[in-house]
Write a protein that holds these residues in place. Structure first.
Motif, PDB file in Angstrom:
ATOM      1  N   MET A   1       0.851  -1.180   0.000  1.00 16.58           N
ATOM      2  CA  MET A   1       0.000   0.000   0.000  1.00 16.58           C
ATOM      3  C   MET A   1       0.887   1.230   0.000  1.00 16.58           C
ATOM      4  O   MET A   1       1.905   1.277   0.664  1.00 16.58           O
ATOM      5  CB  MET A   1      -0.886   0.000   1.253  1.00 16.58           C
ATOM      6  CG  MET A   1      -1.674   1.272   1.387  1.00 16.58           C
ATOM      7  SD  MET A   1      -2.546   1.643   2.928  1.00 16.58           S
ATOM      8  CE  MET A   1      -2.578   0.209   3.892  1.00 16.58           C
ATOM      9  N   SER A   2       0.519   2.213  -0.767  1.00 16.87           N
ATOM     10  CA  SER A   2       1.242   3.470  -0.722  1.00 16.87           C
ATOM     11  C   SER A   2       0.236   4.597  -0.581  1.00 16.87           C
ATOM     12  O   SER A   2      -0.887   4.510  -1.036  1.00 16.87           O
ATOM     13  CB  SER A   2       2.106   3.661  -1.955  1.00 16.87           C
ATOM     14  OG  SER A   2       1.307   3.796  -3.100  1.00 16.87           O
ATOM     15  N   GLY A   3       0.661   5.636   0.083  1.00 13.81           N
ATOM     16  CA  GLY A   3      -0.189   6.794   0.284  1.00 13.81           C
ATOM     17  C   GLY A   3       0.487   8.036  -0.251  1.00 13.81           C
ATOM     18  O   GLY A   3       1.620   7.989  -0.731  1.00 13.81           O
ATOM     19  N   LYS A   4      -0.214   9.149  -0.151  1.00 14.08           N
ATOM     20  CA  LYS A   4       0.275  10.412  -0.671  1.00 14.08           C
ATOM     21  C   LYS A   4       0.290  11.455   0.445  1.00 14.08           C
ATOM     22  O   LYS A   4      -0.616  11.492   1.280  1.00 14.08           O
ATOM     23  CB  LYS A   4      -0.642  10.860  -1.810  1.00 14.08           C
ATOM     24  CG  LYS A   4      -0.236  12.156  -2.449  1.00 14.08           C
ATOM     25  CD  LYS A   4      -1.178  12.509  -3.596  1.00 14.08           C
ATOM     26  CE  LYS A   4      -0.716  13.809  -4.208  1.00 14.08           C
ATOM     27  NZ  LYS A   4      -1.683  14.854  -4.198  1.00 14.08           N
ATOM     28  N   ILE A   5       1.300  12.301   0.441  1.00 11.21           N
ATOM     29  CA  ILE A   5       1.373  13.421   1.372  1.00 11.21           C
ATOM     30  C   ILE A   5       0.508  14.549   0.819  1.00 11.21           C
ATOM     31  O   ILE A   5       0.688  14.976  -0.326  1.00 11.21           O
ATOM     32  CB  ILE A   5       2.831  13.938   1.527  1.00 11.21           C
ATOM     33  CG1 ILE A   5       3.777  12.826   1.951  1.00 11.21           C
ATOM     34  CG2 ILE A   5       2.872  15.138   2.472  1.00 11.21           C
ATOM     35  CD1 ILE A   5       3.593  12.314   3.327  1.00 11.21           C
ATOM     36  N   GLU A   6      -0.422  15.044   1.630  1.00  8.15           N
ATOM     37  CA  GLU A   6      -1.274  16.171   1.242  1.00  8.15           C
ATOM     38  C   GLU A   6      -0.754  17.487   1.813  1.00  8.15           C
ATOM     39  O   GLU A   6      -0.763  18.500   1.126  1.00  8.15           O
ATOM     40  CB  GLU A   6      -2.719  15.936   1.697  1.00  8.15           C
ATOM     41  CG  GLU A   6      -3.370  14.717   1.075  1.00  8.15           C
ATOM     42  CD  GLU A   6      -3.599  14.870  -0.422  1.00  8.15           C
ATOM     43  OE1 GLU A   6      -3.746  16.008  -0.917  1.00  8.15           O
ATOM     44  OE2 GLU A   6      -3.625  13.826  -1.108  1.00  8.15           O
ATOM     45  N   ASN A   7      -0.347  17.464   3.087  1.00  7.78           N
ATOM     46  CA  ASN A   7       0.158  18.670   3.751  1.00  7.78           C
ATOM     47  C   ASN A   7       1.238  18.296   4.748  1.00  7.78           C
ATOM     48  O   ASN A   7       1.180  17.217   5.350  1.00  7.78           O
ATOM     49  CB  ASN A   7      -0.950  19.397   4.535  1.00  7.78           C
ATOM     50  CG  ASN A   7      -2.141  19.764   3.698  1.00  7.78           C
ATOM     51  OD1 ASN A   7      -3.094  19.010   3.664  1.00  7.78           O
ATOM     52  ND2 ASN A   7      -2.093  20.901   3.039  1.00  7.78           N
ATOM     53  N   LEU A   8       2.173  19.209   4.951  1.00  9.14           N
ATOM     54  CA  LEU A   8       3.189  19.112   5.996  1.00  9.14           C
ATOM     55  C   LEU A   8       3.026  20.351   6.863  1.00  9.14           C
ATOM     56  O   LEU A   8       3.065  21.485   6.350  1.00  9.14           O
ATOM     57  CB  LEU A   8       4.589  19.058   5.380  1.00  9.14           C
ATOM     58  CG  LEU A   8       4.853  17.878   4.448  1.00  9.14           C
ATOM     59  CD1 LEU A   8       6.172  18.066   3.704  1.00  9.14           C
ATOM     60  CD2 LEU A   8       4.862  16.571   5.230  1.00  9.14           C
ATOM     61  N   LEU A   9       2.829  20.147   8.159  1.00 15.52           N
ATOM     62  CA  LEU A   9       2.471  21.250   9.051  1.00 15.52           C
ATOM     63  C   LEU A   9       3.329  21.249  10.308  1.00 15.52           C
ATOM     64  O   LEU A   9       3.588  20.196  10.889  1.00 15.52           O
ATOM     65  CB  LEU A   9       0.998  21.128   9.458  1.00 15.52           C
ATOM     66  CG  LEU A   9      -0.011  21.016   8.307  1.00 15.52           C
ATOM     67  CD1 LEU A   9      -1.361  20.548   8.828  1.00 15.52           C
ATOM     68  CD2 LEU A   9      -0.148  22.344   7.598  1.00 15.52           C
ATOM     69  N   ILE A  10       3.739  22.443  10.739  1.00 18.19           N
ATOM     70  CA  ILE A  10       4.440  22.597  12.014  1.00 18.19           C
ATOM     71  C   ILE A  10       3.896  23.826  12.726  1.00 18.19           C
ATOM     72  O   ILE A  10       3.281  24.699  12.110  1.00 18.19           O
ATOM     73  CB  ILE A  10       5.974  22.717  11.852  1.00 18.19           C
ATOM     74  CG1 ILE A  10       6.357  23.955  11.046  1.00 18.19           C
ATOM     75  CG2 ILE A  10       6.554  21.449  11.222  1.00 18.19           C
ATOM     76  CD1 ILE A  10       7.841  24.252  11.046  1.00 18.19           C
ATOM     77  N   SER A  11       4.140  23.865  14.016  1.00 18.63           N
ATOM     78  CA  SER A  11       3.791  25.028  14.826  1.00 18.63           C
ATOM     79  C   SER A  11       4.940  25.245  15.804  1.00 18.63           C
ATOM     80  O   SER A  11       5.355  24.312  16.488  1.00 18.63           O
ATOM     81  CB  SER A  11       2.489  24.765  15.586  1.00 18.63           C
ATOM     82  OG  SER A  11       2.215  25.832  16.459  1.00 18.63           O
ATOM     83  N   GLN A  12       5.434  26.458  15.886  1.00 17.46           N
ATOM     84  CA  GLN A  12       6.605  26.732  16.715  1.00 17.46           C
ATOM     85  C   GLN A  12       6.318  26.679  18.205  1.00 17.46           C
ATOM     86  O   GLN A  12       7.209  26.428  18.997  1.00 17.46           O
ATOM     87  CB  GLN A  12       7.219  28.068  16.343  1.00 17.46           C
ATOM     88  CG  GLN A  12       7.820  28.036  14.958  1.00 17.46           C
ATOM     89  CD  GLN A  12       8.486  29.343  14.581  1.00 17.46           C
ATOM     90  OE1 GLN A  12       8.406  30.326  15.295  1.00 17.46           O
ATOM     91  NE2 GLN A  12       9.143  29.352  13.448  1.00 17.46           N
ATOM     92  N   ASN A  13       5.064  26.926  18.596  1.00 16.65           N
ATOM     93  CA  ASN A  13       4.700  26.821  20.011  1.00 16.65           C
ATOM     94  C   ASN A  13       3.234  26.445  20.127  1.00 16.65           C
ATOM     95  O   ASN A  13       2.507  26.500  19.136  1.00 16.65           O
ATOM     96  CB  ASN A  13       5.044  28.113  20.775  1.00 16.65           C
ATOM     97  CG  ASN A  13       4.228  29.301  20.317  1.00 16.65           C
ATOM     98  OD1 ASN A  13       3.014  29.297  20.441  1.00 16.65           O
ATOM     99  ND2 ASN A  13       4.895  30.306  19.766  1.00 16.65           N
ATOM    100  N   PRO A  14       2.793  26.060  21.320  1.00 18.95           N
ATOM    101  CA  PRO A  14       1.413  25.568  21.464  1.00 18.95           C
ATOM    102  C   PRO A  14       0.341  26.580  21.083  1.00 18.95           C
ATOM    103  O   PRO A  14      -0.761  26.197  20.702  1.00 18.95           O
ATOM    104  CB  PRO A  14       1.298  25.221  22.951  1.00 18.95           C
ATOM    105  CG  PRO A  14       2.688  25.120  23.450  1.00 18.95           C
ATOM    106  CD  PRO A  14       3.528  25.977  22.573  1.00 18.95           C
ATOM    107  N   ASN A  15       0.644  27.869  21.166  1.00 16.18           N
ATOM    108  CA  ASN A  15      -0.365  28.886  20.902  1.00 16.18           C
ATOM    109  C   ASN A  15      -0.368  29.407  19.473  1.00 16.18           C
ATOM    110  O   ASN A  15      -1.294  30.104  19.083  1.00 16.18           O
ATOM    111  CB  ASN A  15      -0.186  30.051  21.877  1.00 16.18           C
ATOM    112  CG  ASN A  15      -0.359  29.600  23.312  1.00 16.18           C
ATOM    113  OD1 ASN A  15      -1.268  28.843  23.621  1.00 16.18           O
ATOM    114  ND2 ASN A  15       0.528  30.031  24.178  1.00 16.18           N
ATOM    115  N   SER A  16       0.648  29.079  18.699  1.00 11.82           N
ATOM    116  CA  SER A  16       0.693  29.581  17.330  1.00 11.82           C
ATOM    117  C   SER A  16      -0.071  28.652  16.396  1.00 11.82           C
ATOM    118  O   SER A  16      -0.231  27.460  16.670  1.00 11.82           O
ATOM    119  CB  SER A  16       2.141  29.752  16.863  1.00 11.82           C
ATOM    120  OG  SER A  16       2.810  28.522  16.832  1.00 11.82           O
TER     121      SER A  16
END
Length: 155
Positions: A1-16
């Protein structure tokens, strides 16, 4: 099975807010460079104690879309605060299994269940009951490297 990446997401701190990026760098024992958990500043971080289920989180876009359709909502992947949004990949089947995204090797640790913090942040209590077993996967980085949106998921 292979999948696709739709989004890559990060947040620098819990409130951002989550920021979409074109590439992420994953490091064993640390997490995603630049993300709140990499610096042990996430909401559920234990300062000084590395927890493997905080390395990276994934979620299926199909689960988000189904929730939105069924409950007439407009929750985005960014709202759910997961790092990697995928399609065509059953994440629930990856608990206790190793899998590869590009040159990175991850191991599914446990399901990423919805929590009161998330429900309160979204001001939507439906996520607590309706996204059980549908809110993603917590994974450990076994072999680090970089991932971009062209990286394939191989099980």
């Amino acid at each position: 099975m292979s999948g696709k990446i739709e989004n890559l997401l990060i947040s620098q701190n819990p409130n951002s807010t989550m920021q979409e990026v074109t590439q992420i760098v994953l490091e064993e024992g640390k997490g995603i460079y630049g993300d709140r958990y990499y610096f042990q500043e996430g909401t559920f971080s234990n300062k000084g104690k590395i927890e493997v289920d905080r390395d990276v989180t994934l979620i299926e876009i199909e689960k988000i879309d189904a929730f939105n359709t069924e409950y007439s909502q407009s929750i985005s992947a960014m709202d759910l605060r997961r790092n990697i949004v995928v399609s065509n990949c059953n994440l629930n089947n990856l608990v206790d299994k190793e899998f590869q995204i590009g040159n990175v090797i991850l191991k599914g640790i446990r399901l990423c269940e919805p929590c009161k913090y998330l429900a309160d942040k979204l001001d939507n209590q439906k996520v607590l009951s309706e996204l059980v077993h549908k809110a993603g996967l917590r994974a450990q980085i076994i072999k680090g490297g970089s991932i971009d949106k062209t990286s394939q998921i191989e099980i």
